[in-house]
Design an enzyme around this catalytic site. Sequence first.
Site, PDB file in Angstrom:
ATOM      1  CG  ASP A 135      -0.315   0.148   2.539  1.00 60.00           C
ATOM      2  OD1 ASP A 135       0.938   0.223   2.592  1.00 60.00           O
ATOM      3  OD2 ASP A 135      -1.036   0.229   3.555  1.00 60.00           O
ATOM      4  CB  CYS A 156       0.873  -2.771   4.663  1.00 59.60           C
ATOM      5  SG  CYS A 156       0.702  -3.883   6.066  1.00 59.60           S
ATOM      6  CB  THR A 191       2.131  -2.807  11.058  1.00 60.10           C
ATOM      7  OG1 THR A 191       0.918  -3.277  10.440  1.00 60.10           O
ATOM      8  CG2 THR A 191       1.892  -1.485  11.779  1.00 60.10           C
ATOM      9  CG  HIS A 212      11.225 -24.817  11.495  1.00 56.64           C
ATOM     10  ND1 HIS A 212      11.278 -24.846  12.872  1.00 56.64           N
ATOM     11  CD2 HIS A 212      12.386 -25.376  11.070  1.00 56.64           C
ATOM     12  CE1 HIS A 212      12.420 -25.406  13.270  1.00 56.64           C
ATOM     13  NE2 HIS A 212      13.113 -25.724  12.188  1.00 56.64           N
ATOM     14  CG  HIS A 222       9.713 -28.536  10.038  1.00 60.43           C
ATOM     15  ND1 HIS A 222       9.408 -28.058  11.291  1.00 60.43           N
ATOM     16  CD2 HIS A 222      11.029 -28.850  10.056  1.00 60.43           C
ATOM     17  CE1 HIS A 222      10.500 -28.082  12.041  1.00 60.43           C
ATOM     18  NE2 HIS A 222      11.499 -28.560  11.319  1.00 60.43           N
TER      19      HIS A 222
HETATM   20  C1  RB5 Z   1      -2.021   2.412   6.567  1.00 59.84           C
HETATM   21  O1  RB5 Z   1      -2.174   3.579   7.283  1.00 59.84           O
HETATM   22  C2  RB5 Z   1      -1.787   1.230   7.500  1.00 59.84           C
HETATM   23  O2  RB5 Z   1      -2.919   0.982   8.255  1.00 59.84           O
HETATM   24  C3  RB5 Z   1      -1.375  -0.009   6.717  1.00 59.84           C
HETATM   25  O3  RB5 Z   1      -0.249   0.263   5.972  1.00 59.84           O
HETATM   26  C4  RB5 Z   1      -1.027  -1.241   7.532  1.00 59.84           C
HETATM   27  O4  RB5 Z   1      -0.094  -0.941   8.518  1.00 59.84           O
HETATM   28  C5  RB5 Z   1      -2.155  -2.041   8.020  1.00 59.84           C
HETATM   29  O5  RB5 Z   1      -2.002  -3.079   8.662  1.00 59.84           O
END
Ligand code: RB5
Length: 154
Positions: free
Chosen positions: A11, A68, A70, A101, A136
């Site tokens: 994203d 993304c 996180t 694994h 595994h």
């Molecule tokens: C975008 O603001 C953020 O929510 C997205 O990149 C991600 O971290 C979602 O899990």
Amino acid sequence: MKKETIVIGSDHAAYQMKETIKSYLEIEGFAVEDAGTLGTDSVDYPDFGIKVASAISSGKYNRGILMCGTGLGMSMVANRFPGVRAALCGDMFSAVMSRQHNDANILVLGGRVIGDVLAKEIVKAWLKTEFDGGRHKNRLDKFDRIDFSRCSGK
Ligand code: RB5
């Protein structure tokens, strides 16, 4: 000749990291299928997670990378798809173990969590590490394609 094609997607929050990883993969001789996003305008991460995860689930590609902010949202989306084993990795040990694994077929990175240098090292290790198989494989077989009609919840 190019090595295999790696399908990638992100994203807006990890767009810059995606571009860095894309260049790195191309330098390393991989072909890259870029599912987007194509800029820093705000988008919804599931739209791109679904594109990459469906391409792995269908067997069109063997390995993919999702990014993304996180890495959490992309992991949640990708792991809804049959046969997808998406692993969010922020350290080298997890990256190697996710292959040895868990036979992870999608690597997930958090663009707001780790820097580009670590991200490239993780990608490098993840791509070259083989699955150990054996016990595994038996464990993966227990959840890879769950028949939910047989899960009572008790
Ligand atoms: C975008 O603001 C953020 O929510 C997205 O990149 C991600 O971290 C979602 O899990």
